[in-house]
Write a protein that holds these residues in place. Structure first.
Motif, PDB file in Angstrom:
ATOM      1  N   ALA A 113     -45.964 -83.035  10.249  1.00  0.00           N
ATOM      2  CA  ALA A 113     -47.272 -83.810   9.757  1.00  0.00           C
ATOM      3  C   ALA A 113     -48.365 -83.781  10.793  1.00  0.00           C
ATOM      4  CB  ALA A 113     -47.082 -85.135   9.188  1.00  0.00           C
ATOM      5  N   LEU A 114     -47.850 -83.994  11.863  1.00  0.00           N
ATOM      6  CA  LEU A 114     -48.910 -84.007  13.151  1.00  0.00           C
ATOM      7  C   LEU A 114     -49.609 -82.749  13.294  1.00  0.00           C
ATOM      8  CD1 LEU A 114     -49.485 -85.532  15.914  1.00  0.00           C
ATOM      9  CD2 LEU A 114     -48.040 -84.140  16.852  1.00  0.00           C
ATOM     10  N   ILE A 115     -49.050 -81.676  13.034  1.00  0.00           N
ATOM     11  CA  ILE A 115     -49.562 -80.359  13.133  1.00  0.00           C
ATOM     12  C   ILE A 115     -50.484 -80.043  11.976  1.00  0.00           C
ATOM     13  CG2 ILE A 115     -49.158 -77.740  13.102  1.00  0.00           C
ATOM     14  CD1 ILE A 115     -46.325 -78.453  14.309  1.00  0.00           C
ATOM     15  N   GLU A 116     -50.257 -80.463  10.781  1.00  0.00           N
ATOM     16  CA  GLU A 116     -50.858 -80.441   9.780  1.00  0.00           C
ATOM     17  C   GLU A 116     -52.183 -81.140   9.735  1.00  0.00           C
ATOM     18  OE1 GLU A 116     -51.735 -78.606   6.018  1.00  0.00           O
ATOM     19  OE2 GLU A 116     -49.963 -78.118   7.309  1.00  0.00           O
ATOM     20  N   GLY A 117     -51.854 -82.570  10.377  1.00  0.00           N
ATOM     21  CA  GLY A 117     -53.241 -83.489  10.492  1.00  0.00           C
ATOM     22  C   GLY A 117     -54.291 -82.777  11.301  1.00  0.00           C
ATOM     23  N   ARG A 118     -53.660 -82.140  12.363  1.00  0.00           N
ATOM     24  CA  ARG A 118     -54.760 -81.417  13.480  1.00  0.00           C
ATOM     25  C   ARG A 118     -55.612 -80.425  12.758  1.00  0.00           C
ATOM     26  NH1 ARG A 118     -50.734 -81.347  18.639  1.00  0.00           N
ATOM     27  NH2 ARG A 118     -50.902 -83.710  19.267  1.00  0.00           N
TER      28      ARG A 118
ATOM     29  N   LEU B  97     -49.518 -92.134  13.488  1.00  0.00           N
ATOM     30  CA  LEU B  97     -49.280 -92.370  11.978  1.00  0.00           C
ATOM     31  C   LEU B  97     -48.476 -91.138  11.312  1.00  0.00           C
ATOM     32  CD1 LEU B  97     -52.088 -94.672  10.847  1.00  0.00           C
ATOM     33  CD2 LEU B  97     -49.543 -95.537  11.291  1.00  0.00           C
ATOM     34  N   TRP B  98     -48.958 -89.877  11.896  1.00  0.00           N
ATOM     35  CA  TRP B  98     -48.600 -88.666  11.205  1.00  0.00           C
ATOM     36  C   TRP B  98     -47.202 -88.581  11.810  1.00  0.00           C
ATOM     37  CZ3 TRP B  98     -53.642 -86.066  12.979  1.00  0.00           C
ATOM     38  CH2 TRP B  98     -54.895 -86.358  12.230  1.00  0.00           C
ATOM     39  N   ASP B  99     -46.950 -89.268  13.057  1.00  0.00           N
ATOM     40  CA  ASP B  99     -45.437 -88.757  13.758  1.00  0.00           C
ATOM     41  C   ASP B  99     -44.752 -89.772  13.254  1.00  0.00           C
ATOM     42  OD1 ASP B  99     -43.453 -88.659  15.326  1.00  0.00           O
ATOM     43  OD2 ASP B  99     -44.511 -89.504  17.173  1.00  0.00           O
ATOM     44  N   VAL B 100     -44.154 -89.902  11.839  1.00  0.00           N
ATOM     45  CA  VAL B 100     -43.520 -90.995  11.217  1.00  0.00           C
ATOM     46  C   VAL B 100     -42.098 -91.171  12.079  1.00  0.00           C
ATOM     47  CG1 VAL B 100     -42.379 -91.569   9.048  1.00  0.00           C
ATOM     48  CG2 VAL B 100     -44.514 -90.257   9.031  1.00  0.00           C
ATOM     49  N   PHE B 101     -41.632 -90.045  12.660  1.00  0.00           N
ATOM     50  CA  PHE B 101     -40.318 -90.254  13.149  1.00  0.00           C
ATOM     51  C   PHE B 101     -40.216 -91.345  14.436  1.00  0.00           C
ATOM     52  CE2 PHE B 101     -37.166 -88.767  16.326  1.00  0.00           C
ATOM     53  CZ  PHE B 101     -35.785 -88.964  15.674  1.00  0.00           C
ATOM     54  N   HIS B 102     -41.185 -91.479  14.954  1.00  0.00           N
ATOM     55  CA  HIS B 102     -41.301 -92.308  16.199  1.00  0.00           C
ATOM     56  C   HIS B 102     -40.998 -93.625  16.044  1.00  0.00           C
ATOM     57  CE1 HIS B 102     -45.078 -94.116  15.000  1.00  0.00           C
ATOM     58  NE2 HIS B 102     -44.919 -94.907  15.798  1.00  0.00           N
TER      59      HIS B 102
ATOM     60  N   THR C  46     -51.609 -85.023   2.483  1.00  0.00           N
ATOM     61  CA  THR C  46     -50.594 -86.072   2.180  1.00  0.00           C
ATOM     62  C   THR C  46     -49.246 -85.602   2.966  1.00  0.00           C
ATOM     63  OG1 THR C  46     -49.397 -87.191   0.548  1.00  0.00           O
ATOM     64  CG2 THR C  46     -49.794 -85.247  -0.161  1.00  0.00           C
ATOM     65  N   HIS C  47     -48.222 -86.524   3.476  1.00  0.00           N
ATOM     66  CA  HIS C  47     -46.953 -86.121   4.004  1.00  0.00           C
ATOM     67  C   HIS C  47     -45.850 -87.183   3.571  1.00  0.00           C
ATOM     68  CE1 HIS C  47     -47.585 -88.996   7.496  1.00  0.00           C
ATOM     69  NE2 HIS C  47     -48.623 -88.906   6.989  1.00  0.00           N
ATOM     70  N   VAL C  48     -44.877 -86.759   3.148  1.00  0.00           N
ATOM     71  CA  VAL C  48     -43.770 -87.384   2.740  1.00  0.00           C
ATOM     72  C   VAL C  48     -42.648 -87.527   3.652  1.00  0.00           C
ATOM     73  CG1 VAL C  48     -42.051 -87.820   0.662  1.00  0.00           C
ATOM     74  CG2 VAL C  48     -44.454 -86.970   0.425  1.00  0.00           C
ATOM     75  N   ASN C  49     -41.940 -88.480   4.238  1.00  0.00           N
ATOM     76  CA  ASN C  49     -41.080 -88.724   4.992  1.00  0.00           C
ATOM     77  C   ASN C  49     -40.089 -89.050   4.175  1.00  0.00           C
ATOM     78  OD1 ASN C  49     -39.711 -89.227   7.740  1.00  0.00           O
ATOM     79  ND2 ASN C  49     -39.431 -91.056   6.776  1.00  0.00           N
TER      80      ASN C  49
ATOM     81  N   GLU D 166     -36.506 -85.436   6.382  1.00  0.00           N
ATOM     82  CA  GLU D 166     -36.989 -84.288   6.134  1.00  0.00           C
ATOM     83  C   GLU D 166     -38.314 -84.665   5.812  1.00  0.00           C
ATOM     84  OE1 GLU D 166     -35.090 -83.207   2.333  1.00  0.00           O
ATOM     85  OE2 GLU D 166     -32.952 -83.053   3.211  1.00  0.00           O
ATOM     86  N   LEU D 167     -39.392 -83.721   5.961  1.00  0.00           N
ATOM     87  CA  LEU D 167     -40.869 -83.886   6.044  1.00  0.00           C
ATOM     88  C   LEU D 167     -41.384 -82.864   5.268  1.00  0.00           C
ATOM     89  CD1 LEU D 167     -41.248 -84.545  10.003  1.00  0.00           C
ATOM     90  CD2 LEU D 167     -41.494 -86.254   8.020  1.00  0.00           C
ATOM     91  N   THR D 168     -42.346 -83.160   4.369  1.00  0.00           N
ATOM     92  CA  THR D 168     -43.080 -82.211   3.468  1.00  0.00           C
ATOM     93  C   THR D 168     -44.487 -82.733   3.639  1.00  0.00           C
ATOM     94  OG1 THR D 168     -42.740 -83.458   1.479  1.00  0.00           O
ATOM     95  CG2 THR D 168     -41.282 -81.729   1.735  1.00  0.00           C
ATOM     96  N   VAL D 169     -45.372 -81.682   3.842  1.00  0.00           N
ATOM     97  CA  VAL D 169     -46.729 -81.860   3.954  1.00  0.00           C
ATOM     98  C   VAL D 169     -47.571 -81.097   2.665  1.00  0.00           C
ATOM     99  CG1 VAL D 169     -46.549 -82.394   6.293  1.00  0.00           C
ATOM    100  CG2 VAL D 169     -47.125 -79.980   5.476  1.00  0.00           C
TER     101      VAL D 169
END
Length: 409
Positions: free
Chosen positions: A367-372, A173-178, A225-228, A214-217
């Motif tokens: 976002a994946l990095i930020e989540g971990r 879910l953090w990996d929105v790009f997939h 929170t993260h925005v795609n 474009e991704l922001t966290v």
């Protein structure tokens, strides 16, 4: 990439582990209410590496306790479900749902039974979900979430056991790009969804068109929170410690909303919760929730109608459908939502016990990095004596957002 030490910190949730201790400081969803039938046999439930049983006494009260009877360790899954509680068949000890030891035939009538520890854990029910307190001492107040103040018919909760570590479903879910690659064809099968996923593609991956995002966290007091943002849409996601993720489904203000809860069973299996809710009224037959899950035969295991997933059968992948062009991924469900879950589950189960120290990450993994790191920082803060992050907050106003930029031509 993560160090091996940090990877282990994120994976291990059993008794005595740093993350396991932190997770036990939150109320944990352990079973659907429908699984616990009044007067029926107790249900064996494994959570955070520990074995429990859930039950509903004939009068309807819900209980949750250690599977092993505190007297001699016999399984309470064998217990008689009697009026007011469970009776162990080995020596006849009887426990009320609230933990009181009612009878102990092994002791004289004058014995102070109230002084004996029973292993019963506090449990409450909200919107068809049984939540248990697995921590030490007095339970924390149950924190409000976006759906926990709604009538039961505004909420649908389903579970499935996934053969992977608890972090894998959150990471996907953090990996929105997939979604633009794995779910590309699946999304386009839905006329409604296609309008928000097929506009203004700017790049190609083979035959798959996609928008580079474009991704922001941003860190929050409850997680991050993260925005795609891509050519067609802007989607806002929220992670709530320790295992809740609000994610987008459709953009309508009054549409159904969704979140997932990823609860560790042990370090290699996860109780995945899919929860839909609607603040504006009961879930409707034509809504996202009922369209995707309303017809499933078993909401206690929403993947039960599909074959067992193993490496030998490529986690259920249909190569013939792939070769015929019927499916980009080779995974096919009966609905769009089922197919998306099968695609996700196939990929995350195939990762096995992931060693994140060997990954080659990309800009889309922000976002994946930020989540971990959010989880790692929360572990460190808790070990230093700080309260568990977000545990004592009212989070009823936190939910995902979906904003459309451009409709497909």
């Amino acid at each position: 990439m993560l160090s091996t030490r940090d990877n282990d910190l994120l994976i291990q949730t059993g008794p005595g582990t740093p993350l396991g201790a932190l997770m036990r400081e939150y109320w944990v969803p352990v079973a659907r209410s429908a699984q616990l039938v009044a007067g029926a046999a107790p249900t064996r439930i494994k959570i955070l590496g520990e074995k429990f049983v859930g039950f509903r006494s004939p009068d309807g009260a819900v209980g949750f306790m250690n599977e092993a009877c505190p007297h001699r360790g016999a399984s309470m899954a064998l217990a008689r479900n009697e009026k007011c509680g469970l009776r162990c068949i080995y020596h006849g000890w009887k426990f009320a749902p609230d933990g009181e030891l009612l009878e102990a035939p092994t002791h004289p009538e004058s014995a102070p039974l109230n002084r004996m520890r029973t292993g019963v854990r506090p449990a409450i029910e909200r919107q068809g979900i049984v939540w248990a307190w697995l921590g030490k001492g007095q339970p924390a107040e149950f924190r409000p979430l976006a759906f926990t103040d709604l009538p039961d018919d505004h909420v649908l909760a389903a579970t499935a056991v996934i053969n992977c570590n608890w972090l894998h479903p959150l990471e996907t879910l953090w990996d929105v790009f997939h979604a633009q690659i794995l779910h590309n064809q699946t999304n386009r099968r839905s006329v409604r969804a296609g309008a928000y996923f097929s506009a203004n593609e700017t790049r190609m991956a083979g035959d798959i068109p996609f928008n580079y995002p474009e991704l922001t966290v941003e860190r929050t007091e409850y997680g991050f929170t993260h925005v795609n943002s891509d050519a067609a849409k802007e989607t806002h996601f929220h992670f709530i410690m320790p295992f809740i993720q609000h994610h987008t489904v459709t953009p309508g203000i009054r549409d159904d909303k969704a979140l997932q809860i990823s609860v560790p069973i042990d370090d290699d299996h996860t109780l995945l919760w899919m929860i839909f809710y609607n603040r504006y009224g009961p879930l409707q037959p034509n809504g996202f929730a009922m369209q995707g899950f309303g017809s499933l035969p078993d909401l206690n295991n929403f993947l039960s109608e599909f074959p067992v997933r193993t490496a030998e059968n490529r986690w259920g992948q249909d190569r013939e459908a792939m070769e015929k062009g019927e499916s980009f991924s080779g995974f096919k469900g009966n609905t769009i939502l089922e197919t998306i879950f099968l695609e996700d589950v196939g990929c995350i189960e195939s990762q096995g016990r992931l060693d994140r120290s060997k990954e080659l990450l990309a800009p889309v993994d922000k976002a994946l990095i930020e989540g971990r790191q959010t989880v790692l920082d929360a572990i460190e803060a808790y070990q230093s004596g700080k309260p568990p992050i977000g545990r004592d907050l009212d989070l009823s106003g936190v939910e995902a957002e979906f904003k459309v930029k451009t409709q497909a031509a």
